[in-house]
Design an enzyme around this catalytic site. Structure first.
Site, PDB file in Angstrom:
ATOM      1  N   LYS A 201      51.614  22.733  -3.685  1.00  0.00           N
ATOM      2  CA  LYS A 201      52.617  21.686  -3.516  1.00  0.00           C
ATOM      3  C   LYS A 201      53.121  21.752  -2.081  1.00  0.00           C
ATOM      4  CE  LYS A 201      56.921  19.954  -5.358  1.00  0.00           C
ATOM      5  NZ  LYS A 201      57.889  20.057  -6.439  1.00  0.00           N
ATOM      6  N   LYS A 255      49.481  18.387  -4.894  1.00  0.00           N
ATOM      7  CA  LYS A 255      50.521  17.375  -4.754  1.00  0.00           C
ATOM      8  C   LYS A 255      51.067  17.389  -3.343  1.00  0.00           C
ATOM      9  CE  LYS A 255      55.097  16.719  -6.545  1.00  0.00           C
ATOM     10  NZ  LYS A 255      56.142  17.304  -7.304  1.00  0.00           N
TER      11      LYS A 255
END
Ligand code: PBG
Length: 333
Positions: A201, A255
């Site tokens: 992330k 992400k």
């Protein structure tokens, strides 16, 4: 007959000449089985509220979740991801509301698992919707304290599992949390609850509309760079994924999505595990805006989602899940 040597004998256009052959040679496809729909939940009764920064996406009070869940069921979308919009007076420095068994996520889990038992539900493990400062962890001496945060996260995960959550998705980026959560789940007999780790992330500029949707944007005064990844890095992504698999992750998430297709591909090639992609709120908003202003056409939705399939993603978390499902269904007619 005069043979013209100067033209190519290999003509790739032969496999593009008609729809039927394009369909035969196509290398990837997108199906409804690839889609995960994020849903925002809010307090109150009888509320379906639009979100300015995420046009087309709503916040639902728990009693109205059936409106969107019926659509999810009718398109056979396999899973939804729940996110709460927490009122200001329920937020504090420690994110205490995350452990309230009657918080929005717990109420939603009970409702969905009762009424829609065949639809998977994933929940974020992170404190940002609940902290007054908007960070994913607990601040001690002006720093996000890794180990103290994990103590709360593990209880958050256990509570979600108890309420029926199928897929626990730690999105906090603390070191070692997947291992602690896996052990705790197993200890309390939740061995069948999966972990989808947001292993990779990035500290991204594309999360803005989401932070607005969960009400953490105005609270967040600094960035998340001391725990989320630097977008200049890719080797670090392998280290994150390797550790999370060792600690017990069943699936990993990358992400944001479109700016990180290289990462998705190399993780898939190297680890051969299910890789999920999150087409985040900023990506969604940009495409949505372009379509609305007629700068790009609607097919860009499918094109953007197909890029994840090409890169090797097993599934995609996307605010376009319902639109895409509708398009896929119409294609099949
Ligand atoms: C928080 C979280 C974020 C998103 C999902 N979970 C934002 C953040 O880290 O600040 C972003 C999703 C999106 O932008 O659509 N743990």
């Amino acid at each position: 007959m005069k043979i013209l040597g100067k033209f190519p004998s290999t003509r790739l256009r032969r496999v593009r000449k008609s729809g039927w052959i394009r369909r035969l040679v196509s290398e990837n496809s997108l199906s409804v089985n690839d889609l995960i729909l994020p849903i925002f939940v809010r307090n109150g009764k009888n509320k379906i509220e639009s979100i300015k920064t995420l046009p087309g996406v709503n916040r639902y009070s728990v009693d109205k979740l059936n409106v969107i869940m019926n659509k999810v069921r009718s398109f056979r979308i396999p899973m939804v991801a729940l996110f709460p919009y927490t009122e200001k007076n329920k937020k504090d420095r420690y994110g205490t509301e995350a452990l309230n068994k009657n918080n929005l996520i717990c109420k939603s889990l009970r409702f969905i698992k009762k009424k829609y038992p065949d639809i998977g539900v994933m929940c974020d493990v992170a404190l940002d919707p609940y902290t007054s400062h908007g960070h994913d962890g607990i601040i001690i001496d002006k720093k996000i304290d890794n180990d103290k945060t994990i103590e709360v996260l593990v209880n958050q995960a256990l509570l979600q599992a108890k309420m029926g959550c199928d897929v626990i998705a730690p999105s906090d980026m603390m070191d070692g949390r997947v291992g602690v959560i896996r052990k705790a789940l197993d200890k309390y007999s939740y061995q069948n609850v999966s972990i989808l780790s947001y292993a990779v992330k990035y500290a991204s500029n594309f999360y803005g509309p989401f932070r607005d949707a969960v009400g953490s944007k105005s609270n967040l005064k600094s960035d998340k760079k001391s725990y989320q990844m630097d977008f200049k890095n890719s080797n670090e992504a392998f280290r994150e994924v390797g550790l999370d698999i060792k600690e017990g992750a069943d699936m990993v998430m990358v992400k944001p999505g479109m700016p990180y297709l290289d990462i998705i591909k190399s993780i898939k090639d190297n680890f051969r595990i299910p890789v999920f992609a999150y087409q985040v709120s900023g990506e969604y908003s940009l495409i949505k805006h372009g379509i609305k202003k007629k700068l790009i056409n609607e097919e860009s939705i499918i094109e953007s989602l197909m890029s994840f399939k090409r890169a090797g993603a097993s599934a995609i978390v996307t605010y376009f899940a319902l639109d895409a499902a509708k398009k896929i269904k119409n294609q099949l007619k």
